[in-house]
Design a protein around this motif. Structure first.
Motif, PDB file in Angstrom:
ATOM      1  N   HIS A  58       0.836  -1.210   0.000  1.00  0.00           N
ATOM      2  CA  HIS A  58       0.000   0.000   0.000  1.00  0.00           C
ATOM      3  C   HIS A  58       0.868   1.256   0.000  1.00  0.00           C
ATOM      4  O   HIS A  58       0.587   2.214  -0.740  1.00  0.00           O
ATOM      5  CB  HIS A  58      -0.911  -0.023   1.223  1.00  0.00           C
ATOM      6  CG  HIS A  58      -1.709   1.231   1.392  1.00  0.00           C
ATOM      7  ND1 HIS A  58      -2.743   1.591   0.541  1.00  0.00           N
ATOM      8  CD2 HIS A  58      -1.612   2.235   2.319  1.00  0.00           C
ATOM      9  CE1 HIS A  58      -3.244   2.755   0.937  1.00  0.00           C
ATOM     10  NE2 HIS A  58      -2.589   3.162   2.014  1.00  0.00           N
ATOM     11  N   ILE A  59       1.937   1.272   0.775  1.00  0.00           N
ATOM     12  CA  ILE A  59       2.831   2.436   0.806  1.00  0.00           C
ATOM     13  C   ILE A  59       3.491   2.639  -0.552  1.00  0.00           C
ATOM     14  O   ILE A  59       3.593   3.769  -1.048  1.00  0.00           O
ATOM     15  CB  ILE A  59       3.878   2.251   1.919  1.00  0.00           C
ATOM     16  CG1 ILE A  59       3.198   2.276   3.297  1.00  0.00           C
ATOM     17  CG2 ILE A  59       4.957   3.326   1.833  1.00  0.00           C
ATOM     18  CD1 ILE A  59       4.141   1.988   4.443  1.00  0.00           C
ATOM     19  N   CYS A  60       3.934   1.561  -1.184  1.00  0.00           N
ATOM     20  CA  CYS A  60       4.576   1.670  -2.497  1.00  0.00           C
ATOM     21  C   CYS A  60       3.587   2.166  -3.553  1.00  0.00           C
ATOM     22  O   CYS A  60       3.947   2.960  -4.422  1.00  0.00           O
ATOM     23  CB  CYS A  60       5.154   0.325  -2.916  1.00  0.00           C
ATOM     24  SG  CYS A  60       6.508  -0.261  -1.878  1.00  0.00           S
ATOM     25  N   SER A  78       7.288  14.139  -0.863  1.00  0.00           N
ATOM     26  CA  SER A  78       8.463  14.021  -0.013  1.00  0.00           C
ATOM     27  C   SER A  78       8.139  12.951   1.032  1.00  0.00           C
ATOM     28  O   SER A  78       6.983  12.557   1.205  1.00  0.00           O
ATOM     29  CB  SER A  78       8.796  15.343   0.674  1.00  0.00           C
ATOM     30  OG  SER A  78       7.764  15.720   1.574  1.00  0.00           O
ATOM     31  N   LEU A  79       9.168  12.456   1.708  1.00  0.00           N
ATOM     32  CA  LEU A  79       8.904  11.434   2.718  1.00  0.00           C
ATOM     33  C   LEU A  79       7.992  11.955   3.828  1.00  0.00           C
ATOM     34  O   LEU A  79       7.130  11.234   4.340  1.00  0.00           O
ATOM     35  CB  LEU A  79      10.227  10.932   3.307  1.00  0.00           C
ATOM     36  CG  LEU A  79      11.141  10.157   2.348  1.00  0.00           C
ATOM     37  CD1 LEU A  79      12.422   9.748   3.056  1.00  0.00           C
ATOM     38  CD2 LEU A  79      10.427   8.947   1.779  1.00  0.00           C
ATOM     39  N   THR A  80       8.160  13.229   4.182  1.00  0.00           N
ATOM     40  CA  THR A  80       7.316  13.808   5.232  1.00  0.00           C
ATOM     41  C   THR A  80       5.868  13.916   4.765  1.00  0.00           C
ATOM     42  O   THR A  80       4.933  13.570   5.500  1.00  0.00           O
ATOM     43  CB  THR A  80       7.860  15.183   5.631  1.00  0.00           C
ATOM     44  OG1 THR A  80       9.215  15.048   6.077  1.00  0.00           O
ATOM     45  CG2 THR A  80       7.022  15.790   6.741  1.00  0.00           C
ATOM     46  N   LYS A  81       5.664  14.416   3.535  1.00  0.00           N
ATOM     47  CA  LYS A  81       4.295  14.537   3.024  1.00  0.00           C
ATOM     48  C   LYS A  81       3.654  13.162   2.855  1.00  0.00           C
ATOM     49  O   LYS A  81       2.448  12.990   3.084  1.00  0.00           O
ATOM     50  CB  LYS A  81       4.295  15.294   1.700  1.00  0.00           C
ATOM     51  CG  LYS A  81       4.683  16.765   1.827  1.00  0.00           C
ATOM     52  CD  LYS A  81       4.597  17.461   0.488  1.00  0.00           C
ATOM     53  CE  LYS A  81       4.984  18.937   0.605  1.00  0.00           C
ATOM     54  NZ  LYS A  81       4.053  19.688   1.467  1.00  0.00           N
ATOM     55  N   LEU A  82       4.437  12.191   2.442  1.00  0.00           N
ATOM     56  CA  LEU A  82       3.905  10.848   2.280  1.00  0.00           C
ATOM     57  C   LEU A  82       3.494  10.256   3.633  1.00  0.00           C
ATOM     58  O   LEU A  82       2.448   9.608   3.755  1.00  0.00           O
ATOM     59  CB  LEU A  82       4.947   9.964   1.594  1.00  0.00           C
ATOM     60  CG  LEU A  82       4.501   8.563   1.178  1.00  0.00           C
ATOM     61  CD1 LEU A  82       3.313   8.631   0.227  1.00  0.00           C
ATOM     62  CD2 LEU A  82       5.658   7.824   0.509  1.00  0.00           C
ATOM     63  N   ARG A  83       4.319  10.494   4.649  1.00  0.00           N
ATOM     64  CA  ARG A  83       3.982   9.990   5.987  1.00  0.00           C
ATOM     65  C   ARG A  83       2.704  10.645   6.500  1.00  0.00           C
ATOM     66  O   ARG A  83       1.833   9.969   7.070  1.00  0.00           O
ATOM     67  CB  ARG A  83       5.137  10.253   6.946  1.00  0.00           C
ATOM     68  CG  ARG A  83       4.853   9.848   8.387  1.00  0.00           C
ATOM     69  CD  ARG A  83       6.049  10.151   9.276  1.00  0.00           C
ATOM     70  NE  ARG A  83       6.400  11.563   9.246  1.00  0.00           N
ATOM     71  CZ  ARG A  83       5.781  12.515   9.963  1.00  0.00           C
ATOM     72  NH1 ARG A  83       4.784  12.177  10.771  1.00  0.00           N
ATOM     73  NH2 ARG A  83       6.170  13.762   9.882  1.00  0.00           N
ATOM     74  N   GLU A  84       2.567  11.959   6.298  1.00  0.00           N
ATOM     75  CA  GLU A  84       1.368  12.653   6.766  1.00  0.00           C
ATOM     76  C   GLU A  84       0.119  12.167   6.036  1.00  0.00           C
ATOM     77  O   GLU A  84      -0.942  12.005   6.641  1.00  0.00           O
ATOM     78  CB  GLU A  84       1.548  14.163   6.571  1.00  0.00           C
ATOM     79  CG  GLU A  84       2.647  14.765   7.450  1.00  0.00           C
ATOM     80  CD  GLU A  84       2.896  16.228   7.132  1.00  0.00           C
ATOM     81  OE1 GLU A  84       2.310  16.715   6.139  1.00  0.00           O
ATOM     82  OE2 GLU A  84       3.656  16.880   7.869  1.00  0.00           O
ATOM     83  N   ALA A  88      -3.127  10.291   7.714  1.00  0.00           N
ATOM     84  CA  ALA A  88      -4.443  10.935   7.687  1.00  0.00           C
ATOM     85  C   ALA A  88      -5.478  10.109   6.931  1.00  0.00           C
ATOM     86  O   ALA A  88      -6.658  10.100   7.313  1.00  0.00           O
ATOM     87  CB  ALA A  88      -4.329  12.316   7.047  1.00  0.00           C
ATOM     88  N   SER A  89      -5.069   9.412   5.884  1.00  0.00           N
ATOM     89  CA  SER A  89      -6.050   8.732   5.037  1.00  0.00           C
ATOM     90  C   SER A  89      -6.103   7.226   5.244  1.00  0.00           C
ATOM     91  O   SER A  89      -7.175   6.630   5.182  1.00  0.00           O
ATOM     92  CB  SER A  89      -5.739   9.006   3.560  1.00  0.00           C
ATOM     93  OG  SER A  89      -4.442   8.501   3.229  1.00  0.00           O
ATOM     94  N   GLY A  90      -4.970   6.601   5.488  1.00  0.00           N
ATOM     95  CA  GLY A  90      -4.965   5.152   5.571  1.00  0.00           C
ATOM     96  C   GLY A  90      -4.762   4.587   6.946  1.00  0.00           C
ATOM     97  O   GLY A  90      -4.643   3.366   7.107  1.00  0.00           O
TER      98      GLY A  90
END
Length: 359
Positions: A58-60, A78-84, A88-90
């Motif tokens: 799912h992350i990929c 970015s890694l930070t935006k992806l983590r956020e 928030a969504s998953g």
């Protein structure tokens, strides 16, 4: 070992092997449930993994999806935006380092985007097969020469790369007015010898191109010349084509938007990378590197072997007007455009779900 445990209690078995009684009970219980598989367990201690194959996949998938499709006002993760976004969504709470490791194991890396343009030439297959056949089977009645223009070249600082101490890269001046004029290089790569011929001119009209063809004809006065060129309009000028017919010169045109078939393009890349990038020439006489032919980038040509790379065309496909060659080329371009990779040969497992190793 197991035979010696028969008929003994857990305390006696623990005393025999200097192990705690609870450990002996666990071994006996595991053997009764799984048999000999209990002697080679997949888990060998430590905290179990929190991120399973499904979460990693799912992350990929999210990382390969443009943020705009999720309604976000930016174009890259970015890694930070992806983590956020994952949090928030998953409902996936992971650190940026964990995301980086998951993407690295899946073969997903940070890369620069590039433009591409597929050829829409209706005669793409025939033209491509013709060019590749000349590369694979040089004609006995002449020689094949790849011709193209390189430029425009003006006097300006050009960004590049080099080896420098940490945070001490060399700086180049900035220019706003350039009064040195523009020049163009006409180049020809002889595939039989690997030698490159070139001329510098102020313009690149049909007159300059015809003059360069005459110089090639004077250098090779006997035999037929097969000049591989692109679809630049001066190459198709009536006076150029008439002169070629009269002087035993054939212009072999690559398909439209497929100049990558011209092997001199690789030499121009070699020339730009090692001669122009990172330079700041003050005058036309300064770049002495351009006053002699650049060395061919192909390894065998650099070694002095007069045999360029062969086997570029499939003989069966060439006989069928290059249909299979064209299909493979267009499929490769399509995969790159959609960010896909060729599946690994002999391995059907996903990189996001690695097979666990037994210890």
């Amino acid at each position: 070992m197991l035979a010696s445990l028969q008929g003994r209690s857990a305390s006696e078995a623990a005393a025999m092997f200097a192990a705690p009684p609870q450990y002996a009970r666990d071994v006996i219980k595991a053997f009764n449930q799984m048999g000999f598989d209990a002697l080679n367990p997949e888990w060998s201690g430590g905290r179990p993994k929190r991120i399973g194959p499904a979460v990693a996949e799912h992350i990929c998938r999210i990382a390969k999806t443009p943020p705009a499709r999720a309604g976000l006002p930016f174009t890259t993760w970015s890694l930070t935006k992806l983590r956020e976004f994952l949090s928030a969504s998953g409902n996936v709470t992971v650190s940026t380092e964990t995301i980086r490791q998951i993407l690295r194991k899946a073969g997903i890396s940070w890369q620069a985007t590039k433009t591409w343009k597929g050829s829409k030439d209706p005669d793409f297959a025939e033209k491509m097969a013709r060019v590749l056949d000349l590369y694979d089977h040089p004609p006995a009645d002449g020689r094949v020469i790849c011709v193209d223009e390189f430029g425009p070249l003006n006097l300006q600082p050009r960004p590049g790369k080099g080896w420098f101490p940490g945070r001490q890269a060399r700086r180049l001046r900035a220019t706003y007015t350039r009064t040195g004029g523009v020049r163009h290089m006409f180049g020809g790569l002889d595939l039989a010898s690997g030698q490159m011929f070139f001329r510098f001119r102020d313009r690149k009209r049909w007159q300059e191109f015809l003059d360069f063809c005459r110089q090639l004809r004077a250098r090779f006065p006997t035999g037929k010349l097969y000049l591989v060129v692109d679809n630049f309009s001066p190459h198709k000028k009536d006076k150029v084509t008439d002169w070629c017919e009269q002087n035993n010169v054939e212009l072999v045109f690559t398909p439209s938007n497929a100049s990558w078939l011209n092997r001199i393009e690789a030499e121009f890349t070699h020339l730009r990378y090692f001669t122009l990038n990172g330079s700041d020439y003050p005058s036309r006489a300064a770049p002495q590197h351009l006053q002699r032919p650049p060395r061919p980038s192909h390894r065998r040509l650099r070694a002095g072997v007069a045999e360029p790379q062969r086997g570029l065309a499939d003989p069966d496909a060439v006989g069928a007007h290059g249909v299979r060659i064209a299909q493979r080329a267009q499929e490769r371009i399509g995969r790159r455009a959609h960010g896909e990779r060729r599946p690994p040969v002999g391995n059907t497992t996903s990189s996001a779900t690695p097979t666990p190793c037994r210890r």
